[in-house]
Write a protein that holds these residues in place. Sequence first.
Motif, PDB file in Angstrom:
ATOM      1  N   ASP A 205      -8.120 -30.547   8.285  1.00  9.83           N
ATOM      2  CA  ASP A 205      -8.052 -31.190   6.982  1.00  9.83           C
ATOM      3  C   ASP A 205      -9.343 -31.946   6.933  1.00  9.83           C
ATOM      4  OD1 ASP A 205      -7.619 -31.211   4.605  1.00  9.83           O
ATOM      5  OD2 ASP A 205      -5.932 -32.424   4.665  1.00  9.83           O
ATOM      6  N   ASN A 208      -9.192 -36.097   6.717  1.00  6.20           N
ATOM      7  CA  ASN A 208      -7.857 -36.611   7.018  1.00  6.20           C
ATOM      8  C   ASN A 208      -7.179 -36.397   8.355  1.00  6.20           C
ATOM      9  OD1 ASN A 208      -7.655 -37.200   4.236  1.00  6.20           O
ATOM     10  ND2 ASN A 208      -7.287 -35.151   3.688  1.00  6.20           N
ATOM     11  N   CYS A 210      -5.758 -33.576  11.070  1.00  9.61           N
ATOM     12  CA  CYS A 210      -5.332 -32.082  11.302  1.00  9.61           C
ATOM     13  C   CYS A 210      -3.707 -32.136  11.099  1.00  9.61           C
ATOM     14  CB  CYS A 210      -5.921 -31.666  12.391  1.00  9.61           C
ATOM     15  SG  CYS A 210      -5.010 -32.422  14.251  1.00  9.61           S
ATOM     16  N   GLN A 211      -3.130 -31.186  11.162  1.00  8.17           N
ATOM     17  CA  GLN A 211      -1.767 -30.835  11.171  1.00  8.17           C
ATOM     18  C   GLN A 211      -1.222 -30.245  12.403  1.00  8.17           C
ATOM     19  OE1 GLN A 211       0.933 -28.707   8.144  1.00  8.17           O
ATOM     20  NE2 GLN A 211       1.373 -30.733   7.577  1.00  8.17           N
ATOM     21  N   ARG A 213       1.289 -27.993  14.096  1.00 10.69           N
ATOM     22  CA  ARG A 213       2.628 -27.099  13.947  1.00 10.69           C
ATOM     23  C   ARG A 213       2.952 -26.590  15.130  1.00 10.69           C
ATOM     24  NH1 ARG A 213       1.355 -24.395   7.867  1.00 10.69           N
ATOM     25  NH2 ARG A 213       0.142 -26.206   7.017  1.00 10.69           N
ATOM     26  N   THR A 218       6.632 -30.527  12.635  1.00 11.70           N
ATOM     27  CA  THR A 218       5.166 -30.802  12.160  1.00 11.70           C
ATOM     28  C   THR A 218       4.713 -31.991  12.039  1.00 11.70           C
ATOM     29  OG1 THR A 218       5.467 -28.805  10.892  1.00 11.70           O
ATOM     30  CG2 THR A 218       3.624 -30.043  10.337  1.00 11.70           C
ATOM     31  N   THR A 219       3.543 -32.349  12.715  1.00 15.26           N
ATOM     32  CA  THR A 219       2.989 -33.730  13.008  1.00 15.26           C
ATOM     33  C   THR A 219       1.764 -33.796  12.282  1.00 15.26           C
ATOM     34  OG1 THR A 219       4.169 -33.682  15.050  1.00 15.26           O
ATOM     35  CG2 THR A 219       2.503 -35.373  14.678  1.00 15.26           C
ATOM     36  N   ASP A 220       1.502 -34.878  11.444  1.00  8.22           N
ATOM     37  CA  ASP A 220       0.299 -35.056  10.837  1.00  8.22           C
ATOM     38  C   ASP A 220      -0.451 -36.181  11.839  1.00  8.22           C
ATOM     39  OD1 ASP A 220       0.585 -33.589   8.409  1.00  8.22           O
ATOM     40  OD2 ASP A 220       1.814 -35.268   7.646  1.00  8.22           O
TER      41      ASP A 220
END
Length: 289
Positions: A205, A208, A210-211, A213, A218-220
Amino acid sequence: MTGQLVHTGQVVLDLVMAVPALPPPGGDVLASSTNLVPGGGFNVMAAAARSGARVLYAGSHGTGGFGDLARTALAAEGVELAHEPTSELDTGVVVVLVDATGERTFATGTGAEGRLRTLAGVHPAKDDIVYVTGYSLLHEANRVALLGWLPRLPGSAVLFDPGPLVAAIDPGTLGKILSTVDILSCNAREAGVLGELPPVAVVRDGANGCQVREPGRTTDVPGFPVDAVDTTGAGDTHCGVLAAELLRGSTLLDAAVRANAAAALSVTRPGPATAPGREEIDQLLEATR
């Protein structure tokens, strides 16, 4: 480092021209700069190699001046070649026009990299990571070669980056490829196009971060604030460093942190293949602790 990164995508030459504006039909403009640089899959492989990974290029490359430039660049990064040059074709070229607003317009001339005949002679090991790009699925020869080869891998992890043209990939082909994928790496827009994602996915992203999964969570993973100069190739840098860290035995979350740091550093300098080395990444991580 355990295995190696086996890259099945395409290396091309990017002819990058900075222009005040796009020329009108039948017209002409004077470029303020012109550069011929390796691009496409080269960016991912260079990023992985600079983070210490062994890399094998399993795509096609042509006979001619452009192929020579591509091979010289790959050799400089320590990347090995799985195939001899394709005798009847040169490597392809992408003309990139960058206007005064930074907008990029592309025209692609496909060469040997889009006519991969076979992968039968490429034998990854179980601890290797095989990188597949969605661009390969838009070339019939490459698509056929991959669909016949991927299901027979000995357990190598498949890392798939669908790329910006994901919507142009035949849904049936995309479904077959996704059935072989162990890790998906894409940006947020591409994730929206795909809809349902594989169980393990890294969704980039931009600034920002990434995420990540994984089954059950799910971890930002936050990005690193930098002054961006050129975002070209940031996703490629992220993929290459992610693969390199996984090959070192890192967890997906730890690999994503380093990939975020590498992508942040890459956008602080102009050009597509601007991935940092391990020491630069270490320095940024240490400075932000």
